[in-house]
Design an enzyme around this catalytic site. Structure first.
Site, PDB file in Angstrom:
ATOM      1  N   LEU A 231       5.886  26.300  -0.983  1.00 21.68           N
ATOM      2  CA  LEU A 231       4.933  26.993  -0.120  1.00 21.68           C
ATOM      3  C   LEU A 231       4.342  28.227  -0.790  1.00 21.68           C
ATOM      4  O   LEU A 231       3.176  28.575  -0.565  1.00 21.68           O
ATOM      5  CB  LEU A 231       5.607  27.380   1.206  1.00 21.68           C
ATOM      6  CG  LEU A 231       5.662  26.346   2.328  1.00 21.68           C
ATOM      7  CD1 LEU A 231       4.267  25.912   2.744  1.00 21.68           C
ATOM      8  CD2 LEU A 231       6.485  25.137   1.959  1.00 21.68           C
ATOM      9  N   ASP A 232       5.120  28.919  -1.600  1.00 20.39           N
ATOM     10  CA  ASP A 232       4.654  30.133  -2.251  1.00 20.39           C
ATOM     11  C   ASP A 232       3.465  29.831  -3.159  1.00 20.39           C
ATOM     12  O   ASP A 232       2.407  30.461  -3.067  1.00 20.39           O
ATOM     13  CB  ASP A 232       5.801  30.743  -3.066  1.00 20.39           C
ATOM     14  CG  ASP A 232       5.792  32.261  -3.023  1.00 20.39           C
ATOM     15  OD1 ASP A 232       4.889  32.837  -2.401  1.00 20.39           O
ATOM     16  OD2 ASP A 232       6.697  32.875  -3.616  1.00 20.39           O
ATOM     17  N   ASP A 233       3.636  28.871  -4.067  1.00 18.65           N
ATOM     18  CA  ASP A 233       2.551  28.517  -4.974  1.00 18.65           C
ATOM     19  C   ASP A 233       1.382  27.901  -4.228  1.00 18.65           C
ATOM     20  O   ASP A 233       0.215  28.187  -4.546  1.00 18.65           O
ATOM     21  CB  ASP A 233       3.057  27.550  -6.042  1.00 18.65           C
ATOM     22  CG  ASP A 233       3.894  28.251  -7.089  1.00 18.65           C
ATOM     23  OD1 ASP A 233       3.309  28.801  -8.036  1.00 18.65           O
ATOM     24  OD2 ASP A 233       5.130  28.281  -6.952  1.00 18.65           O
ATOM     25  N   ARG A 352       3.027  35.267   3.185  1.00 21.86           N
ATOM     26  CA  ARG A 352       2.061  34.732   2.214  1.00 21.86           C
ATOM     27  C   ARG A 352       1.343  33.517   2.786  1.00 21.86           C
ATOM     28  O   ARG A 352       0.139  33.346   2.578  1.00 21.86           O
ATOM     29  CB  ARG A 352       2.756  34.373   0.910  1.00 21.86           C
ATOM     30  CG  ARG A 352       1.787  33.875  -0.164  1.00 21.86           C
ATOM     31  CD  ARG A 352       2.338  34.049  -1.549  1.00 21.86           C
ATOM     32  NE  ARG A 352       2.382  35.446  -1.926  1.00 21.86           N
ATOM     33  CZ  ARG A 352       3.465  36.052  -2.426  1.00 21.86           C
ATOM     34  NH1 ARG A 352       4.581  35.385  -2.601  1.00 21.86           N
ATOM     35  NH2 ARG A 352       3.422  37.324  -2.753  1.00 21.86           N
TER      36      ARG A 352
END
Length: 551
Positions: A231-233, A352
């Site tokens: 999920l971050d990328d 984010r």
């Protein structure tokens, strides 16, 4: 390995990084290989006590839960039973389990820079394959050795090992920083990077699909890790792509920073007419490439948006690789010494994803957004800060949450926004910088304290700008510190480790953090200082209505 997914303890109840480690380790544990080495090449010097005096293995930082009717006692009892069965060679399912473990591991070599694309399972998979009888010249072992060697960094007489690589992460943040700084979206470097990111989107189901019914649409951290998008990328890539698409809807003139295309043409050795022809051809190629990229952007963004929404946890937050991967009792398994057997929601990741959804037009009032905002409110610390799971630490978490909340429309005068911004101001150092050491994971009383760093100073500035504090003297002092500490080559010195792998266990030094984050902070501050207050998102630009699907 054989337990079904509905059983409380199963392979997919573990975090993604744990299962890629557990499977090859399970194969090794079944075979128990031994290699005799000269004591001079051992690691005895790393330990204060002799092995026979070591305490029982326990999860780092885990307190309590060791009583008679505890998970710790339960798993240790199971462990004892397994050892008795091994001693008596009563292992009716061992052969079947080994076959499934082998297949599971080898299948995940496909589309990957190594099992899990991180160092521990990469090295363990080599040992596991040798236990299973694979020869060093077999395709599987050659693949493993090549991927492992790809982590080596040789410098003079030094050999270092990277734990993994971060090209998707670095490329997407770099694009956002260049965009903030005014680099034109049709610059060749920008277009090549956007084209590369579009080609890196993962179109096949991974481990996450064992518990989530959704179409693939995420990105991984590394060059190749198809089973493990995160999920971050994905959120960071989406934001970099949305900015590219949004420029097409802008009506205001844009400041351009164009660099010479020396890498494409050598214009120093041609006459004026030939040069003009080459430049005309180059512009046509640029326009054609830009048009092709813009044609692919909407579909890629919508697929990623739907995937992110499908991955939201029941508590309203988001985790790194999986959904609802929060069975905390697994941390009491005796070998779970890294305190990361699960992958629960975290404030920084939740924020984010909120930031990305905000750039796609989602606002407070949307069910997914409201659940996430409520999760962030519940997880705010008493002093106004937020914990940072994937970066050091409370400065990282607080910066990201302030930006995420701002992007979905939480007003600047909201109590949680005010408290978060006040906390950032409270831990600014006399020099004007911010810094926090990884020791704050061991002792929260040290939060916001540590050597001044460029990346953490940039995070604090970005957080304050998102909270509406562009005129706060703390921001001006931070900007002044960044300007005065910049090196002649445009970078900043930062030997500190400001990235987090596993809190209290493993930290990362991202070499581009002290480049793109300060650039983002300086650019966004300059945009606000030069244009006055506007109704903007965290990027400093007016919000865009994107013609993506039904949005």
């Amino acid at each position: 390995v054989l337990l079904p997914n509905w059983f409380p303890v199963n392979l997919y109840a573990m975090s993604s990084w744990s299962r890629t480690i557990v499977v090859p380790l399970a194969i090794m544990a079944a075979h128990k290989p031994v290699k005799r080495i000269d004591p001079r090449f051992g690691i005895r010097e790393l330990f204060f006590k002799r092995p026979e005096n070591w305490p029982p293995l326990r999860c780092v930082g885990l307190k309590g839960g060791t009583g008679l009717f505890s998970w710790d006692r339960f798993f240790r009892s199971i462990n004892a039973v397994i050892k008795v069965c091994e001693q008596r060679n009563w292992l009716p399912l061992r052969r079947r389990a080994l076959a499934k473990a082998e297949r599971w591991m080898v299948d995940r070599f496909t589309g990957s820079d190594g099992l899990g694309a991180i160092f521990p399972p990469m090295i363990f998979s080599i040992i596991a394959l040798r236990c299973l009888g694979y020869r060093d010249d077999s395709p599987e072992l050659r693949y493993c050795y090549e991927r492992l060697e790809g982590l080596f960094l040789e410098e003079d007489d030094t050999l270092r090992l990277q734990p993994c690589k971060s090209p998707v992460w670095d490329t997407s943040i770099t694009l956002r920083a260049l965009d903030d700084a005014g680099v034109a979206p049709d610059h060749p470097a920008v277009m090549r990077a956007v084209d590369w990111l579009l080609r890196m989107q993962i179109a096949q189901p991974g481990d996450w699909s064992e518990t989530v019914n959704a179409e693939p649409g995420g990105w991984c951290f590394e060059h190749a890790n198809d089973f493990y998008p995160d999920l971050d990328d994905t959120a960071m890539v989406v934001m970099s792509l949305v900015s590219q698409y949004a420029h097409e809807a802008e009506n205001q003139p844009r400041r351009e920073v164009r660099l010479a295309h020396d890498e494409l043409f050598d214009l120093s050795v041609v006459d004026d007419q030939t040069q003009a022809t080459l430049e005309s051809d180059e512009r046509r190629m640029d326009r054609a490439m830009r048009a092709a990229i813009l044609n692919r952007l909407p579909k890629a963004i919508v697929r990623a948006e739907q995937w992110m929404l499908a991955m939201q946890n029941r508590d309203g937050g988001w985790a790194a690789f999986d959904r609802n991967n929060d069975r905390q009792f697994l941390c009491y398994v005796p070998f779970a010494d890294h305190n990361a057997m699960t992958d629960p929601s975290t404030p920084d990741l939740t924020a984010r994803v909120l930031e990305a959804l905000g750039m796609l037009g989602h606002r407070v009032g949307s069910p997914a957004v409201d659940r996430a905002v409520e999760y962030l409110r519940k997880n705010q610390e008493a002093d106004g800060s937020w914990f940072g799971r994937w970066g050091v630490n409370y400065i990282y978490g607080t910066w990201q949450v302030l930006i995420g909340l701002n992007e979905v429309g939480v007003p600047h005068n909201d109590p949680c926004m005010v408290a978060g911004a006040n906390w950032l101001v409270s831990c600014q150092q006399p020099s004007g910088a911010w810094g926090e050491s990884a020791n704050s994971y061991d002792d929260p009383r040290l939060k916001g304290q540590g050597p001044a760093t460029a990346s953490q100073t940039a995070w604090a500035i970005l957080g304050l700008l998102a909270a509406g504090r562009k005129d706060d003297p703390a921001v001006a002092r931070g900007i002044r510190w960044l300007v005065h500490r910049q090196r002649d080559d445009g970078t900043w010195d930062e030997p500190e480790f400001t990235g987090t792998g596993f809190p209290r266990v493993f930290y990362l030094r991202y070499h581009m953090y002290p480049m793109y984050f300060p650039l983002m902070a300086l650019s966004r501050w300059a945009a606000r200082a030069g244009t006055g207050q506007r109704n903007e998102g965290s990027s400093g630009k007016a919000m865009y209505a994107l013609p993506l699907a039904d949005h």
